[in-house]
Design an enzyme around this catalytic site. Structure first.
Site, PDB file in Angstrom:
ATOM      1  N   ARG A  31      26.652  60.247  15.912  1.00 25.97           N
ATOM      2  CA  ARG A  31      25.740  59.765  16.958  1.00 25.97           C
ATOM      3  C   ARG A  31      24.494  59.194  16.310  1.00 25.97           C
ATOM      4  NH1 ARG A  31      26.416  62.119  21.983  1.00 25.97           N
ATOM      5  NH2 ARG A  31      25.109  60.378  22.632  1.00 25.97           N
ATOM      6  N   LYS A  50      23.960  69.511  32.659  1.00 24.24           N
ATOM      7  CA  LYS A  50      23.984  68.167  33.258  1.00 24.24           C
ATOM      8  C   LYS A  50      24.815  68.129  34.532  1.00 24.24           C
ATOM      9  CE  LYS A  50      23.517  66.175  28.656  1.00 24.24           C
ATOM     10  NZ  LYS A  50      24.262  65.497  27.567  1.00 24.24           N
ATOM     11  N   PRO A  85      22.924  60.161  31.581  1.00 24.58           N
ATOM     12  CA  PRO A  85      21.901  61.041  32.164  1.00 24.58           C
ATOM     13  C   PRO A  85      21.833  62.379  31.424  1.00 24.58           C
ATOM     14  CG  PRO A  85      23.406  60.184  33.857  1.00 24.58           C
ATOM     15  CD  PRO A  85      23.980  59.816  32.528  1.00 24.58           C
ATOM     16  N   GLU A  86      20.612  62.787  31.059  1.00 23.66           N
ATOM     17  CA  GLU A  86      20.409  64.087  30.424  1.00 23.66           C
ATOM     18  C   GLU A  86      19.607  64.964  31.403  1.00 23.66           C
ATOM     19  OE1 GLU A  86      18.919  63.634  26.391  1.00 23.66           O
ATOM     20  OE2 GLU A  86      20.057  61.794  26.120  1.00 23.66           O
ATOM     21  N   ARG A 141      31.624  52.858  34.383  1.00 25.02           N
ATOM     22  CA  ARG A 141      32.731  53.154  33.469  1.00 25.02           C
ATOM     23  C   ARG A 141      33.714  54.195  34.003  1.00 25.02           C
ATOM     24  NH1 ARG A 141      30.350  53.390  27.485  1.00 25.02           N
ATOM     25  NH2 ARG A 141      32.565  53.477  27.025  1.00 25.02           N
TER      26      ARG A 141
END
Ligand SMILES: [Zn+2]
Length: 291
Positions: free
Chosen positions: A280, A60, A2-3, A128
Site C-alpha cells: 500500500r 467501517k 471510506p474510513e 465499483r
C-alpha cells in the site's frame, strides 16, 4: 475508501434523516450486493415493515438496529456511499428529483435503493460494486467471529493510552501496517494512517518494537486528533466518498501527507515522498519522519 471519519459522517447524517423510518420496499439492479440472505427476494421480504431504532458504527461498518431483533449491516468498501433523498426513474435510470448535490457525478451509481414509509429513499451509490449489505439477527451479529475480532475504537473514551499500548504488546512489524490492521485498531485506512504518522513524526516503516514511549504517545495523540478533526469536517471527498446529502466532506484541505507526493511538507518544506509499505502507498516527509 471510506474510513472511520467518513463512516461516522454517514452515520451522523443518517441519524438525522432516516432514524425511526420503516422500510416498505427495496430495489436493486445488482442482487449480489446483498450477501445475507443471499436470496434477494428473501431479503426484500424480511426487511419489509422493519423500523430503524438505532444507527451506529463499528470500525467501517454501518449498523441499523431494526425492530424485531434484526440488524442491517452496510460496509461501503471501496467506492460505496449511502445517500438520502428522492429519485425518479427516467428511461431506466434513477435521477434525483431535484437539482442539488445528489446530481454530483459520483452519486450516480445507484445499485440499491430502500424506500421508507414517509416517502424518503436511501440509496447506495457504488461505482465499483464492492459494497456489502447483510441482514442479521442482532444477537448473532454481535456474537459473530468477524465482529468480535475487531480491535478497539480509537475515538472511544475507554481507549486510554494504557489500552492503546497493550494492543502493540508482543507485536512485530511496521507501524503503518499495524495501525491499519482492523484487529489491532478499528477504522484506520491508508489516508488517516499516513496523516497520523506525519503528525507524530514517525516513519511509516519504523518497526513497532523500536518506537520509544514518547513516539507511541505522540502517535496515540495524533490518531485521535486527526480522526476527530476529520469527523468534524465530514471526512474527505477527493475520491468517491460523499455525505448522505450528496455534498463533499471538507477534510481535503487539511491533508498533510496523503497523496501529496512531490509537494512541500507543511512543517519543513521538504518534498513529501511516496513508498510502498505492505503493497500500500505510504506518504511521508523524509526529513520530519526519519527511520
Ligand atoms: Zn517535513
Amino acid at each position: 475508501m471510506p474510513e472511520l471519519p467518513e463512516v461516522q459522517t454517514t452515520v451522523n447524517g443518517l441519524n438525522k434523516k432516516v432514524l425511526n423510518g420503516t422500510f416498505i420496499d427495496v430495489w436493486t439492479d445488482w442482487k449480489k450486493i446483498v450477501k445475507k440472505p443471499a436470496d434477494f427476494e428473501k431479503f426484500k421480504k424480511e426487511i419489509k415493515n422493519k423500523k430503524i431504532k438505532k444507527i451506529w458504527r463499528r470500525a467501517k461498518n454501518i449498523i441499523f438496529d431494526l425492530s424485531g431483533g434484526y440488524s442491517l449491516l452496510v460496509h461501503q468498501k471501496m467506492t460505496g456511499h449511502l445517500l438520502v433523498g428522492y429519485w425518479v426513474l427516467d428511461n431506466g435510470y434513477w435521477k434525483p428529483k431535484q437539482k442539488g448535490p445528489l446530481n454530483d457525478p459520483y452519486n450516480r451509481f445507484l445499485h440499491l435503493i430502500f424506500f421508507f414509509d414517509n416517502g424518503k429513499m436511501m440509496a447506495l451509490s457504488d461505482a465499483r460494486k464492492f459494497a456489502k449489505v447483510e441482514l442479521w439477527k442482532t444477537k448473532e451479529l454481535l456474537n459473530s467471529k468477524e465482529f468480535k475480532n475487531i480491535g478497539p475504537e480509537p475515538l472511544d473514551k475507554n481507549f486510554t493510552f494504557e489500552k492503546y499500548k497493550k494492543v502493540f504488546e508482543n507485536k512485530k512489524g511496521k507501524i503503518k501496517q499495524l495501525i491499519m490492521n482492523p484487529e489491532i485498531i478499528a477504522g484506520i485506512g491508508n489516508i488517516y494512517a499516513s496523516e497520523a504518522l506525519w503528525q507524530a513524526k514517525i516513519h511509516p516503516e519504523k518497526s513497532v518494537a523500536k518506537l520509544s514511549k514518547k513516539e507511541l504517545k505522540s502517535l496515540y495523540e495524533a490518531i485521535k486528533k486527526v480522526l476527530l478533526l476529520a469527523v468534524k469536517l465530514g471526512g474527505e471527498s477527493f475520491s468517491d466518498y460523499r455525505k448522505p446529502d450528496g455534498t463533499k466532506g471538507n477534510f481535503d484541505s487539511e491533508r498533510k501527507a496523503y497523496k501529496r507526493e512531490g509537494q512541500k511538507c507543511h512543517r519543513c518544506g521538504t518534498k513529501i515522498k511516496r513508498i510502498k509499505v505492505a503493497q500500500r502507498s505510504a506518504f511521508f516527509c523524509p526529513h520530519c519522519q526519519k527511520i
